[in-house]
Scaffold this active site. Structure first.
Site, PDB file in Angstrom:
ATOM      1  N   LEU A 172       0.861  -1.174   0.000  1.00 42.06           N
ATOM      2  CA  LEU A 172       0.000   0.000   0.000  1.00 42.06           C
ATOM      3  C   LEU A 172       0.900   1.228   0.000  1.00 42.06           C
ATOM      4  O   LEU A 172       1.983   1.203   0.576  1.00 42.06           O
ATOM      5  CB  LEU A 172      -0.900   0.022   1.243  1.00 42.06           C
ATOM      6  N   ASP A 173       0.430   2.311  -0.630  1.00 41.61           N
ATOM      7  CA  ASP A 173       1.185   3.561  -0.588  1.00 41.61           C
ATOM      8  C   ASP A 173       1.435   3.968   0.862  1.00 41.61           C
ATOM      9  O   ASP A 173       0.645   3.637   1.759  1.00 41.61           O
ATOM     10  CB  ASP A 173       0.398   4.684  -1.277  1.00 41.61           C
ATOM     11  N   ARG A 174       2.499   4.710   1.094  1.00 45.76           N
ATOM     12  CA  ARG A 174       2.841   5.161   2.441  1.00 45.76           C
ATOM     13  C   ARG A 174       1.641   5.824   3.136  1.00 45.76           C
ATOM     14  O   ARG A 174       1.353   5.548   4.307  1.00 45.76           O
ATOM     15  CB  ARG A 174       4.003   6.160   2.387  1.00 45.76           C
ATOM     16  N   THR A 181      -1.566   5.613   2.382  1.00 49.88           N
ATOM     17  CA  THR A 181      -2.807   4.838   2.365  1.00 49.88           C
ATOM     18  C   THR A 181      -2.802   3.881   3.550  1.00 49.88           C
ATOM     19  O   THR A 181      -1.810   3.213   3.812  1.00 49.88           O
ATOM     20  CB  THR A 181      -2.929   4.026   1.057  1.00 49.88           C
ATOM     21  N   ASN A 239      -0.093   3.772  -7.312  1.00 49.06           N
ATOM     22  CA  ASN A 239      -0.900   5.002  -7.247  1.00 49.06           C
ATOM     23  C   ASN A 239      -2.152   4.945  -8.119  1.00 49.06           C
ATOM     24  O   ASN A 239      -2.723   5.986  -8.469  1.00 49.06           O
ATOM     25  CB  ASN A 239      -0.077   6.233  -7.648  1.00 49.06           C
TER      26      ASN A 239
END
Length: 292
Positions: free
Chosen positions: A130-132, A134, A227
């Site tokens: 997961l994105d940082r 998120t 993303n």
């Protein structure tokens, strides 16, 4: 909290494996012993699930037993589920999933510390990211073998994965699909409506609620590009609230985080074959935002 220990028995006379286990666990039903035999029995150090396997004197039968005890709890994430093979965690926003820089605090470094302090004698292995910024549900394996099983058949194993987001503006259609081709640019991910040699990305969305300023959306991904949701919502002119890279430069929302959360994760356990389904509530800050 979860922990595993093994109980060992020496075989003294020829015997079938199921019969031997029934003798050693007289208080357990036959169906319970069969369940244990399916996943948690080792003969001379090798996993063995054959109920009619013939044991010989001198062999060693080990039964892996699961128990719970108070133990170290990481602050950067919540452990939602754990067994001998994998963990499902709820990652907090601001935490990297993985980094090659060993000094960075990541999901993997946090869980390796947890595994070390709880004497589990294994390491955490990344399955997906997961994105940082998120938050939400991630599965992390305890062995390379299990992570490789996910990698080899991700779509066959993971049958449902959904996010919730708060987007700027009132999204018109109640539901829809966004498709584009994504490529990594120097500073961010670039999107093209036609095939430009990038990676195909497909996002399905459904409107949950609209307010005067915002729309609460549930989103499912056919593909898991970097993303992806953030880029696709920007393309629809409804960027995710408080997105410093793909959102509005003058974003003055009262929420102090990216409004994107992975709230549902469903997969077939690669070892046991059981369906595993996990769901978290929508973040309270998202719901408060929808009241404005």
């Amino acid at each position: 909290m979860f922990h595993v220990k093994q109980v060992e028995y020496k075989v003294e006379a020829p015997c079938g494996l199921l019969e031997f286990l029934m003798q050693k666990m007289p208080d357990s039903s036959r169906s319970k012993v069969k369940e244990i035999l399916a996943h948690n029995v080792f003969v001379d150090g090798r996993r063995n699930s054959q109920f009619n396997f013939q044991l010989q004197p001198g062999m060693c039968v080990s039964i892996e037993k699961v128990g719970y005890r108070e133990r170290y709890k990481p602050r950067e994430l919540d452990i939602v589920y754990e067994d001998a093979h994998l963990m499902v965690v709820n990652k907090h926003e601001g935490l990297l999933s993985y980094s090659k820089n060993t000094s960075d605090v990541t999901v993997i470094s946090v869980l390796n510390k947890y595994l070390y302090l709880t004497h589990q004698h294994c390491n955490a292995h990344i399955v997906h990211r997961l994105d940082r910024d998120t938050s939400g549900l991630m599965v992390v394996s305890k062995s390379k073998q299990v992570s490789q099983q996910f990698e080899a058949d991700w779509k066959g194993i993971v049958y449902d994965r959904a996010y919730v987001a708060v987007a700027w503006g009132r999204v018109g259609s109640a539901e829809g699909t966004i498709t584009s081709w994504l490529t990594d640019g120097e500073y961010c991910v670039l999107s093209s409506p036609t095939d430009n040699g990038g990676k195909l990305a497909v996002t399905h969305y459904k409107v949950v609620k609209r307010s005067r300023r915002y729309t609460l959306l549930e989103l499912r991904l056919d593909t898991g590009r970097r993303n992806q949701i953030r880029v696709h919502l920007r393309e629809e002119k409804h960027p995710v609230v408080h997105d410093p890279m793909y959102g509005y430069k003058d974003d003055i929302s009262p929420i102090n985080r990216l409004a994107l959360h992975a709230f549902r994760l469903c997969f077939v356990h690669p070892v046991t074959g059981k369906k595993m389904e996990f769901k978290t509530p929508y973040p309270p800050s998202f719901l408060k935002l929808m009241e404005l």
